[in-house]
Design a protein around this motif. Structure first.
Motif, mmCIF file in Angstrom:
data_model
loop_
_atom_site.group_PDB
_atom_site.id
_atom_site.type_symbol
_atom_site.label_atom_id
_atom_site.label_comp_id
_atom_site.label_asym_id
_atom_site.label_seq_id
_atom_site.Cartn_x
_atom_site.Cartn_y
_atom_site.Cartn_z
ATOM 1 N N PHE A 166 0.772 -1.252 0.095
ATOM 2 C CA PHE A 166 0.116 -0.101 -0.003
ATOM 3 C C PHE A 166 0.888 1.423 -0.055
ATOM 4 C CE2 PHE A 166 -3.134 2.787 2.358
ATOM 5 C CZ PHE A 166 -4.108 2.825 1.249
ATOM 6 N N ILE A 167 0.513 2.094 -1.039
ATOM 7 C CA ILE A 167 1.593 3.250 -1.033
ATOM 8 C C ILE A 167 0.933 4.522 -1.989
ATOM 9 C CG2 ILE A 167 2.257 2.696 -3.308
ATOM 10 C CD1 ILE A 167 5.159 3.533 -2.648
ATOM 11 N N ASP A 168 1.262 5.609 -1.493
ATOM 12 C CA ASP A 168 0.670 6.811 -2.088
ATOM 13 C C ASP A 168 0.986 6.826 -3.518
ATOM 14 O OD1 ASP A 168 1.209 9.800 -2.903
ATOM 15 O OD2 ASP A 168 -0.187 10.121 -1.273
ATOM 16 N N ARG A 169 -0.058 7.120 -4.408
ATOM 17 C CA ARG A 169 0.404 7.005 -5.756
ATOM 18 C C ARG A 169 1.134 8.172 -6.591
ATOM 19 N NH1 ARG A 169 -1.584 9.170 -10.627
ATOM 20 N NH2 ARG A 169 -2.059 7.792 -12.330
ATOM 21 N N HIS A 170 1.417 9.339 -5.803
ATOM 22 C CA HIS A 170 2.210 10.270 -6.206
ATOM 23 C C HIS A 170 3.770 10.001 -5.934
ATOM 24 C CE1 HIS A 170 4.172 14.194 -6.943
ATOM 25 N NE2 HIS A 170 4.801 14.100 -5.587
ATOM 26 N N LEU A 171 3.884 9.582 -4.573
ATOM 27 C CA LEU A 171 5.109 8.893 -4.148
ATOM 28 C C LEU A 171 5.694 7.507 -5.044
ATOM 29 C CD1 LEU A 171 7.390 8.660 -2.216
ATOM 30 C CD2 LEU A 171 6.148 7.379 -0.599
ATOM 31 N N PHE A 172 4.797 6.665 -5.561
ATOM 32 C CA PHE A 172 4.995 5.442 -6.199
ATOM 33 C C PHE A 172 5.474 6.155 -7.505
ATOM 34 C CE2 PHE A 172 3.629 2.477 -9.527
ATOM 35 C CZ PHE A 172 4.477 1.362 -9.068
ATOM 36 N N PHE A 173 4.981 7.092 -8.154
ATOM 37 C CA PHE A 173 5.592 7.553 -9.413
ATOM 38 C C PHE A 173 6.614 8.474 -9.337
ATOM 39 C CE2 PHE A 173 1.198 6.211 -11.016
ATOM 40 C CZ PHE A 173 1.835 5.313 -11.969
ATOM 41 N N ASP A 174 6.905 9.280 -8.171
ATOM 42 C CA ASP A 174 8.099 9.821 -7.875
ATOM 43 C C ASP A 174 9.150 9.250 -7.766
ATOM 44 O OD1 ASP A 174 9.247 12.532 -7.529
ATOM 45 O OD2 ASP A 174 9.402 12.009 -5.314
ATOM 46 N N LEU A 175 9.151 7.997 -7.240
ATOM 47 C CA LEU A 175 10.328 6.953 -7.042
ATOM 48 C C LEU A 175 10.781 6.343 -8.270
ATOM 49 C CD1 LEU A 175 8.897 5.230 -3.644
ATOM 50 C CD2 LEU A 175 10.843 6.614 -3.944
ATOM 51 N N GLY A 176 9.783 6.323 -9.307
ATOM 52 C CA GLY A 176 10.198 5.671 -10.590
ATOM 53 C C GLY A 176 9.410 4.647 -10.724
ATOM 54 N N SER A 177 8.235 4.090 -9.746
ATOM 55 C CA SER A 177 7.546 3.036 -9.954
ATOM 56 C C SER A 177 8.257 1.640 -9.921
ATOM 57 C CB SER A 177 6.698 2.907 -11.327
ATOM 58 O OG SER A 177 7.384 2.836 -12.454
ATOM 59 N N PHE A 178 7.784 0.444 -10.072
ATOM 60 C CA PHE A 178 8.594 -0.545 -10.186
ATOM 61 C C PHE A 178 9.492 -0.833 -11.096
ATOM 62 C CE2 PHE A 178 4.459 -2.298 -7.897
ATOM 63 C CZ PHE A 178 5.405 -2.901 -6.826
ATOM 64 N N ASP A 179 10.722 -1.516 -10.950
ATOM 65 C CA ASP A 179 11.672 -1.539 -11.915
ATOM 66 C C ASP A 179 11.543 -2.490 -12.864
ATOM 67 O OD1 ASP A 179 13.957 -2.026 -13.377
ATOM 68 O OD2 ASP A 179 15.435 -1.987 -11.563
ATOM 69 N N GLU A 180 10.964 -2.033 -13.921
ATOM 70 C CA GLU A 180 10.451 -3.090 -14.959
ATOM 71 C C GLU A 180 11.676 -4.009 -15.515
ATOM 72 O OE1 GLU A 180 8.331 -1.025 -17.843
ATOM 73 O OE2 GLU A 180 6.697 -0.094 -16.477
ATOM 74 N N ALA A 181 12.768 -3.912 -15.414
ATOM 75 C CA ALA A 181 13.709 -4.884 -15.662
ATOM 76 C C ALA A 181 13.773 -6.086 -14.716
ATOM 77 C CB ALA A 181 15.198 -4.325 -15.598
ATOM 78 N N MET A 182 13.124 -5.955 -13.590
ATOM 79 C CA MET A 182 12.747 -6.864 -12.647
ATOM 80 C C MET A 182 11.662 -7.658 -12.951
ATOM 81 S SD MET A 182 13.941 -5.349 -9.072
ATOM 82 C CE MET A 182 15.754 -4.873 -8.768
ATOM 83 N N PHE A 183 11.293 -8.581 -13.827
ATOM 84 C CA PHE A 183 10.156 -9.229 -14.337
ATOM 85 C C PHE A 183 9.245 -9.951 -13.179
ATOM 86 C CE2 PHE A 183 7.727 -12.922 -15.691
ATOM 87 C CZ PHE A 183 7.329 -12.616 -17.028
ATOM 88 N N SER A 184 9.856 -10.434 -12.090
ATOM 89 C CA SER A 184 9.234 -10.535 -10.763
ATOM 90 C C SER A 184 10.092 -11.098 -9.888
ATOM 91 C CB SER A 184 7.920 -11.743 -11.108
ATOM 92 O OG SER A 184 8.785 -12.903 -11.363
ATOM 93 N N TYR A 185 9.794 -10.883 -8.572
ATOM 94 C CA TYR A 185 10.676 -11.197 -7.477
ATOM 95 C C TYR A 185 11.696 -10.196 -6.947
ATOM 96 C CZ TYR A 185 8.692 -15.894 -8.528
ATOM 97 O OH TYR A 185 7.913 -16.738 -8.764
ATOM 98 N N VAL A 186 11.757 -9.534 -5.790
ATOM 99 C CA VAL A 186 12.640 -8.870 -5.202
ATOM 100 C C VAL A 186 12.277 -7.291 -5.441
ATOM 101 C CG1 VAL A 186 15.143 -7.996 -4.845
ATOM 102 C CG2 VAL A 186 14.430 -10.568 -5.449
ATOM 103 N N GLU A 187 11.369 -7.177 -6.554
ATOM 104 C CA GLU A 187 10.907 -5.661 -6.922
ATOM 105 C C GLU A 187 10.243 -5.155 -5.882
ATOM 106 O OE1 GLU A 187 7.578 -8.045 -6.432
ATOM 107 O OE2 GLU A 187 8.855 -8.603 -7.981
ATOM 108 N N ASP A 188 9.542 -5.821 -4.813
ATOM 109 C CA ASP A 188 9.322 -5.400 -3.727
ATOM 110 C C ASP A 188 9.991 -4.421 -2.695
ATOM 111 O OD1 ASP A 188 9.761 -7.809 -3.038
ATOM 112 O OD2 ASP A 188 7.777 -8.333 -2.301
ATOM 113 N N CYS A 189 11.041 -5.411 -2.399
ATOM 114 C CA CYS A 189 12.346 -5.014 -1.561
ATOM 115 C C CYS A 189 13.013 -3.622 -2.183
ATOM 116 C CB CYS A 189 13.646 -6.232 -1.655
ATOM 117 S SG CYS A 189 12.873 -7.760 -0.795
#
Length: 338
Positions: free
Chosen positions: A155-178
């Motif tokens: 759970f995260i603020d939408r503005h903060l999520f995009f300000d951080l650059g969102s999830f790293d899309e090079a990480m297909f899955s796993y560790v992206e939350d860390c």
């Protein structure tokens, strides 16, 4: 209490068997100002037709192919209208007061950038390995300190999520939350768990076995089973995360230890004639990171330029035992399958 819109994003890939319980629990929330978005990654099990027919109020986005957890969630977030985002796995069901508890926490909480839910197993019994602990090498582990919020219910603020650059899309899955939560912390925010926000999680229901099954293996004496691809992606993404997020002085200390742990694993698999694991996990992960090093460095520069705390603050929230060694003691050597 303020009632801002919450966008709940559910990524689905052949998870039809879980969707009824998941969506029924979302439509049973005491907090009513929500929108639900399902991003489907090319399912072949009739998931899309089932949701459109049974839950017409769910917004469905079809990717047409499996683009991975990170890309799909970023697509869902881009389509979301809510002030807050709840990323939720398809193999979950949530307590009726879950969203209300999260909103109350984020509205009243000061200095917290990302919130985790309290995860229970799908049948309601407590999880054995608490979500959210991380060792100094980037490996999830048991800890009393919540370093990250699991991507199963983040759970995260939408503005903060995009300000951080969102999830790293090079990480297909796993560790992206860390990785995302590490960037939250580098901005000077905390990550915390909302004890009243209960989520029942099957754990690897559509992606394979994960930490939530460890209890049954430890107690039954069975050999823990994981996939080569899961281990490869975890190794690949952990290396990338370390390279991006640590300051150079700390990285110079941590990276040799990380490589030494990997070397010990490689020697073990050599001695046990399991050389395929070496090729398909470690060597493949190193090769990928070398091939993508220039992009990793570009992202690193952005992250380091925007950081507001030093690594001493980060290290206060990790453990200094090696998580892989603890996992080895508790569950033994895993069996690798395709």
């Amino acid at each position: 209490m303020d009632s801002p819109l919450v966008s709940i994003i559910v990524v689905n890939w052949n998870g039809k068997r879980y969707l009824k319980k998941c969506f029924d629990s979302l439509f049973d929330q005491t907090y009513s100002n929500i929108e639900i978005i399902m991003v489907d990654n090319g399912s072949t099990d009739d998931s899309v037709h089932f949701v459109r027919d049974s839950y017409p109020h769910v917004k469905v986005i079809e990717n047409g192919e499996n683009r991975g957890y990170t890309v799909a969630n970023n697509i869902g977030a881009a389509e979301a209208s809510g002030k807050y985002l709840l990323f939720l796995n398809n193999d979950t069901r949530v307590d009726s007061g879950c969203v209300a508890a999260l909103v109350e926490a984020i509205v009243s909480g000061q200095g917290v950038g990302c919130w985790a839910c309290t995860q229970l197993s799908y049948d309601g019994s407590p999880e054995v390995i608490p979500e959210g602990g991380m060792d100094f090498l980037g490996y999830p582990t048991k800890s009393q300190r919540t370093f990250y919020a699991s991507g199963a219910c983040l759970f995260i603020d939408r503005h903060l999520f995009f300000d951080l650059g969102s999830f790293d899309e090079a990480m297909f899955s796993y560790v992206e939350d860390c990785d995302l939560c590490w960037r939250v912390r580098l901005r000077g925010y905390d990550v915390a768990c909302v004890s009243e926000a209960l989520v029942y999680h099957a754990g690897g229901g559509t992606s394979g076995r994960g930490a939530t099954q460890l209890k049954s293996y430890a107690e039954s004496g069975k050999q823990f089973v994981t996939s080569l691809r899961r281990r490869y992606l975890a190794e690949q993404n952990t290396i990338r995360m370390l390279l991006k997020n640590y300051s150079l002085p700390i990285l110079a200390l941590v990276l040799p230890i990380y490589l030494a742990v990997n070397a010990a694993e490689i020697i073990f698999f050599c001695l046990t004639s399991n050389k395929r694991v070496i090729r398909e996990v470690y060597l493949k992960a190193y090769r990928w990171n070398l091939e993508n090093l220039s992009e990793t460095i570009k992202l690193r520069k952005k992250i380091q330029a925007s950081r507001k705390v030093n690594d001493l603050e980060i290290l206060k929230n990790v453990t200094f035992h090696v998580g892989k060694l603890r996992a080895l003691r508790e569950i033994g050597v895993p069996k690798f399958v395709e």
